[in-house]
Structures are given as structure tokens and as C-alpha cells.
Design an enzyme around this catalytic site. Structure first.
Site, mmCIF file in Angstrom:
data_model
loop_
_atom_site.group_PDB
_atom_site.id
_atom_site.type_symbol
_atom_site.label_atom_id
_atom_site.label_comp_id
_atom_site.label_asym_id
_atom_site.label_seq_id
_atom_site.Cartn_x
_atom_site.Cartn_y
_atom_site.Cartn_z
ATOM 1 N N SER A 79 -3.961 5.861 3.406
ATOM 2 C CA SER A 79 -3.355 6.452 2.166
ATOM 3 C C SER A 79 -2.052 6.222 2.632
ATOM 4 C CB SER A 79 -4.231 7.594 2.057
ATOM 5 O OG SER A 79 -3.885 8.296 1.495
ATOM 6 N N SER A 80 -1.592 5.968 2.404
ATOM 7 C CA SER A 80 0.122 6.337 3.257
ATOM 8 C C SER A 80 0.726 7.655 2.998
ATOM 9 C CB SER A 80 0.600 5.482 2.204
ATOM 10 O OG SER A 80 1.291 3.869 1.969
ATOM 11 N N GLN A 81 2.380 7.549 3.806
ATOM 12 C CA GLN A 81 2.913 9.215 3.522
ATOM 13 C C GLN A 81 2.998 9.496 2.614
ATOM 14 O OE1 GLN A 81 5.862 8.807 6.734
ATOM 15 N NE2 GLN A 81 5.445 11.687 6.682
ATOM 16 N N MET A 95 5.294 7.677 -0.349
ATOM 17 C CA MET A 95 4.832 7.320 -1.290
ATOM 18 C C MET A 95 5.079 8.446 -2.863
ATOM 19 S SD MET A 95 0.665 8.283 -1.837
ATOM 20 C CE MET A 95 -0.305 7.690 0.082
#
Length: 366
Positions: free
Chosen positions: A78-80, A84
Site C-alpha cells: 500500500s503506497s505512501q 497516492m
């Protein structure tokens, strides 16, 4: 929980990300913990489980959550959140937009876009990742997202889209993506440049021309297959370390460049020199802008204060190049990366081509 989410929004904004009211509401409404039900790895590699006291505080921090490893290599996350947010804002998502996402990850990014009113198709080549994203979206009660286990290069089942967003680092854009854009549509993707993956907003059609503007600096996990193909304009891979580095040029800036300005210099160096990448320096935690010789094991490293460390038989030459690049960037008024316009060209495997950055033009100066 309300305090945790309020603090979460503050952290995203603290990184200089202007959240629109609609996107702020989406971040506040979508429960990020539902998308990491089995825990995650932190940046330092430590595993965090739901029963751990720092689980929720970390979930609602502005940090990447690694959810799948292959040995020591992260392969899904889950990206930063601040990244996002920047990419979603760059997409200019509107209610009713059809969005194709390449790289489902946990499903959280798709959930945010769906909460903004988009109809999202998200694809992931890893079947287990797609399955977990699908389950998480159902648990969160998110409608308007279809998850496909498909090859990102082809973009999954046929369809037309107003926007395409890529959440994995690529060497270039698939022509399949461009072919499926509605008029006025565009792609937001992190495209390899000097060992990093700056995010580009790309417009064009399969026949061309294809052009891009730079959105922000970023680093992403790298895609597999034709999307990561090497080509004539590829920068060298990052170097784990350069041995026997000595100071070849003294520091020139006090205080040193701040992180974003250093990234601006880095981007310019990559536009002007095809041996730019990054390398580790013994005794220092982070990697730095580097110019590698043909062996890939020596060259010059540019530090944020302008000092140059060099090694190898061509140390003097690469020090001169590093100094010239800094002089040029400074003389032009320290142009930010967003001042660059990028022209793309077809390259890669002729059987599975990609559109890659080929030329750069400064469109404005500070």
C-alpha cells in the site's frame, strides 16, 4: 479512530500535499486497516501484526505498508498516502470517470478513487494479490471497483477509459494503454529516470506524438516483463555501493539542498546525462545521485551539499562531469522537475514495445 484519521490527514498535508475537499473526505472515509488485515512490513523490514500496539498508528501514518515479499524483495504494498494523493489529484478524477489502474496492490487506492465517484477497473498480474484486493474491497463495502487478475501490459479485458493510473515502476508506457484512452484522457505513471521513478502525466495516441509533464518525484517497485525492458536511453541500474570513494570536489552549498531541490538536480542530471542513477555510500544510510562509468562499479557521487565523491580510473573525468551538471542546473535558476516537458518514443521489444522518455525540454524557469 476518529483522532487517528484526523491525524492521518494532517500528516498527508504536512508533506506539502494540498488535499481537495473531496479527496480529504475519501481518505477520512475509507478504512485503510481493512486493506491490510494480515499485517504488513515497515520500511525497516519489521513485521507488524494487527495485535501489535503500533498497528493502527502505523496504518494511519504517511508511510508505505509492504504487504508481500519475495525473499528480501517487496513485491506488493500500500503506497505512501501522500504519494497516492498527489497521483490521484494529478488524475483529475471526476464522478463517472472510468479509470484503469495498473497494479491493484491492496485495493486501497482503487477504493479512494471509487469514493470520489469513479468506476475503477484495477488489474494485477499476481493472482493472490488480486484475490486479497477483491476481498478487502468487499469487506470495506466499496462499490464501483472491478478487480482483474491480468497482465498489466495488455491492461486486462477490453474497455475504454478516461484515465489510467499506474502504481508500479515502469520503463515506459504500453501502447495498449494509449489505445484505450477516450479523447482528452491521459495516463499518470511512474517512469524510470536515473534510477528513480518520477511520476509523469502522459498524453498521446498509439501513432504518436506522445508527450509528458513531470508530476512529482517517486520511487516504486519495478514491474516485470516488457514494461521494464531496457532500451537505448536507459540509465544504468542503481549501484549497491561504490568502493574507495574519496572527496574529489568540496561542498559548494551551505546549507545543503533540501530534499526536493536535490531531487530537482537529480532529474536534470538524468535529462542531461545517460549515466546518471543512484548509489549507496559507505557509512551513510540513503542513496545519492551518482554518475557511473561503463563498469557500473565506479564514477562520481553528488551529495546534497554539492560535494563530489569519486572512485575508479575515470574519477577525474566523472568529477568534471558532475561539476558541470551542477553548474548548468544552477545557472538555469535551479529548474524544478515540473518545468520539464518530456518527449517519448517507441522502444523495447519490437514484439511488445513501450513508449519511453527520449528527449527533454525546459518549458519555464523559476
Amino acid at each position: 479512530m476518529e483522532d487517528a484519521r484526523r491525524h492521518y490527514l494532517d500528516q498527508i498535508r504536512y508533506d506539502g500535499v494540498p488535499l481537495s475537499p473531496a479527496l480529504a473526505r475519501a481518505f477520512a472515509a475509507v478504512p485503510r486497516e481493512v486493506f491490510v488485515p494480515d499485517g504488513f512490513h515497515r520500511r525497516d523490514g519489521r513485521r507488524v501484526l494487527p495485535a501489535d500496539p503500533d498497528y493502527l498508528p502505523t496504518v494511519y501514518s504517511n508511510d508505505v505498508l509492504v504487504t508481500k515479499m519475495s525473499g528480501d524483495l517487496p513485491v506488493s504494498s500500500s503506497s505512501q498516502p501522500s504519494l497516492m494523493a498527489v497521483m490521484i489529484e494529478a488524475l483529475e478524477v471526476r464522478p463517472g470517470h472510468r479509470v484503469l489502474e495498473i497494479g491493484a496492490g491492496t485495493g486501497y487506492n482503487a477504493a479512494l478513487m471509487a469514493t470520489l465517484g469513479a468506476e475503477v477497473t484495477t488489474v494485477d498480474v499476481q493472482e493472490d494479490v488480486a484475490d486479497r484486493a477483491r476481498s478487502a474491497l468487499a469487506r470495506a463495502g466499496i462499490n464501483g471497483v472491478r478487480v482483474e487478475n491480468a497482465d498489466g501490459y495488455t491492461g486486462g479485458s477490453q474497455g475504454r477509459y478516461d484515465r489510467i493510473v499506474v502504481t508500479v515502476g515502469v520503463a515506459g508506457l504500453s501502447p495498449h494503454w494509449l489505445d484505450r484512452l477516450e479523447p482528452g484522457g491521459f495516463v499518470v505513471a511512474p517512469v524510470e529516470h536515473a534510477g528513480t521513478h518520477p511520476v509523469l502525466a502522459v498524453r498521446g495516441s498509439v501513432p504518436g506524438p506522445v508527450t509528458a509533464s513531470v508530476v512529482c518525484p517517486a520511487g516504486f517497485m519495478t514491474a516485470a516483463g516488457p514494461l521494464s525492458a531496457r532500451h537505448d536511453g536507459s540509465h544504468p541500474p542503481p549501484a549497491a555501493a561504490l568502493g574507495e570513494l574519496t572527496e574529489a570536489a568540496a561542498a559548494r552549498w551551505a546549507p545543503a539542498l533540501e530534499a526536493l531541490a536535490y531531487r530537482d538536480l537529480w532529474y536534470a542530471a538524468g535529462a542531461w546525462h545517460n549515466r546518471a542513477t543512484h548509489a549507496s555510500v559507505p557509512g551513510r544510510e540513503q542513496s545519492y545521485l551518482a554518475l557511473l562509468d561503463d563498469s557500473g562499479t565506479a564514477g562520481a557521487v553528488i551529495l546534497p551539499d554539492g560535494a563530489v565523491l569519486a572512485s575508479g580510473a575515470s574519477a577525474e573525468r566523472y568529477t568534471a562531469v558532475a561539476t558541470a551538471l551542477m553548474d548548468r542546473w544552477w545557472a538555469l535558476g535551479r529548474p524544478p522537475m515540473r518545468a520539464w516537458r518530456v518527449g517519448l518514443a517507441r522502444a523495447g521489444d519490437p514484439g511488445a514495445p513501450i513508449w519511453v522518455p527520449r528527449n527533454w525540454e525546459l518549458t519555464r524557469r523559476p
